[in-house]
Design an enzyme around this catalytic site. Structure first.
Site, PDB file in Angstrom:
ATOM      1  N   ASP A 151      46.750  37.852  39.916  1.00 26.60           N
ATOM      2  CA  ASP A 151      45.603  38.547  39.327  1.00 26.60           C
ATOM      3  C   ASP A 151      44.391  37.637  39.484  1.00 26.60           C
ATOM      4  OD1 ASP A 151      43.618  39.214  37.280  1.00 26.60           O
ATOM      5  OD2 ASP A 151      45.081  40.654  36.563  1.00 26.60           O
ATOM      6  N   ILE A 152      43.540  37.965  40.444  1.00 17.88           N
ATOM      7  CA  ILE A 152      42.399  37.119  40.788  1.00 17.88           C
ATOM      8  C   ILE A 152      41.117  37.891  40.510  1.00 17.88           C
ATOM      9  CG2 ILE A 152      41.336  35.710  42.583  1.00 17.88           C
ATOM     10  CD1 ILE A 152      44.199  34.856  41.758  1.00 17.88           C
ATOM     11  N   GLU A 153      40.302  37.337  39.635  1.00 15.55           N
ATOM     12  CA  GLU A 153      39.076  38.028  39.219  1.00 15.55           C
ATOM     13  C   GLU A 153      38.046  37.027  38.730  1.00 15.55           C
ATOM     14  OE1 GLU A 153      39.567  40.122  35.334  1.00 15.55           O
ATOM     15  OE2 GLU A 153      41.696  39.826  35.708  1.00 15.55           O
ATOM     16  N   GLY A 154      36.846  37.532  38.436  1.00  5.05           N
ATOM     17  CA  GLY A 154      35.773  36.686  37.934  1.00  5.05           C
ATOM     18  C   GLY A 154      35.385  35.620  38.948  1.00  5.05           C
TER      19      GLY A 154
END
Length: 334
Positions: A151-154
């Site tokens: 989960d890769i975000e921001g």
């Protein structure tokens, strides 16, 4: 469009507290690995289960709804390049290992999700491919996993060095497991708009492909767009846009294969953007669409929120804020 993440809700309880790091166990005291699981069918649902809640939540949801697959959120860095649940719990914690073993004995299985919006993502904490690969391998082997979620975000999504390091480490690990006769599926969970992925997510997927990483699916977070809208239509619009985008990266795949490469994860009930409400009717819309297209995975944020609040319209990390029965979203998205 920058969005507020769903994960801020669950992590908020730990902000401002002093967390005692959990160090890796001494070599002479390594706990036994979890029992192997049965793996996953061609199409399934796997709601995110918060690892800061009780491991008994898995059995509670399974007994109440028949749900057999879950995504454990999240593994992040604790005390440097050290993979931990939620930054403060060992991935070999006896209660979690027991819960996973019980679920597998009943025919279910788990995915472990690395990352999320809070804490330090492992790819950023581990500064070499070899050290990062060792941490992924420790988690996979300790819990006998066949599938992991990134989960890769921001700001992490824009860390191109960490993205490249992560893709290289996972590609090497996949290859090593294949040589040993084991299989590891890798999926990416990414933010999305109703019009599709933004360029930084596309860049990440292109990097994965160029590094030889076999990406099993791309799971989109269909939530927190900003303005009020029909959240069921927004989820299916984003899925349709993703289908075209995946086709421009994996050009040899058929239309059916591209649909089977998708996952879709709404935030049930009241979103962080409170004008957005993903209702049980929206869940039915998404479930029917996914079945018609052959989408591989449905999920949602989060298992601990799959019940009604005392007051509708409430934003909470422990209830949905929309009219529903207990585990109604779990049942609908199955």
């Amino acid at each position: 469009m920058r969005r507020i993440s769903r994960y801020m809700l669950g992590i908020a309880a730990t902000v401002g507290t002093v967390v005692t790091p959990v160090l890796a166990p001494a070599a002479s005291a390594v706990p036994a690995a979890a029992n192997p699981g049965p793996g996953f069918p061609a199409r399934y649902s796997a709601p995110y289960a918060e690892t800061w809640n009780s491991p008994s939540a898995l059995a509670g949801a399974r007994n109440a709804s028949g749900q057999k697959y879950f995504t454990l959120a999240f593994v992040i860095a604790g005390n440097g390049c050290n993979a931990t649940f939620n930054g403060d719990t060992s991935v070999t914690d006896a209660s979690w290992v027991s819960a996973v073993n019980s679920l597998r004995a009943a025919g279910g299985d788990v995915i472990v999700s690395f990352g999320g919006a809070s804490g330090t993502e492992l790819g950023a904490a581990c500064t070499s491919v070899s050290s990062l690969k060792a941490q992924y391998k420790r988690v996979v082997d300790s819990l006998n996993l066949t599938r992991v979620d990134l989960d890769i975000e921001g700001s992490t999504l824009d860390n191109t060095a960490a993205n490249d390091r992560r893709d290289k480490a996972l590609a090497q690990l996949q290859s090593e497991y294949a040589t040993a006769g084991r299989h590891l599926d890798v999926q990416y969970t990414l933010p999305v708009n109703p019009t599709g992925l933004e360029q930084n997510s596309i860049n990440l997927l292109n990097n994965a492909k160029s590094n030889g990483l076999n990406v099993n699916l791309v799971n989109i977070m269909t939530m927190d767009y900003g303005p009020a809208m029909d959240m069921g239509k927004a989820a299916t619009d984003a899925a349709t846009a993703l289908h075209s985008q995946l086709g421009r990266i994996w050009t040899s795949k058929s239309s059916a294969q591209l649909w089977a490469m998708e996952g879709n994860t709404p935030m049930i009930g009241v979103n962080d953007t409170k004008s957005e409400v993903f209702s049980t009717a929206n869940a039915s819309t998404l479930a029917k669409f996914a079945a018609s297209k052959g989408i591989q995975e449905l999920s949602f944020w989060s298992l601990g929120r799959d019940k009604a609040c005392a007051t509708n319209g409430q934003l909470s990390d422990s209830c949905s804020g929309t009219p529903q029965s207990a585990y109604q979203f779990t049942r609908t998205l199955r």
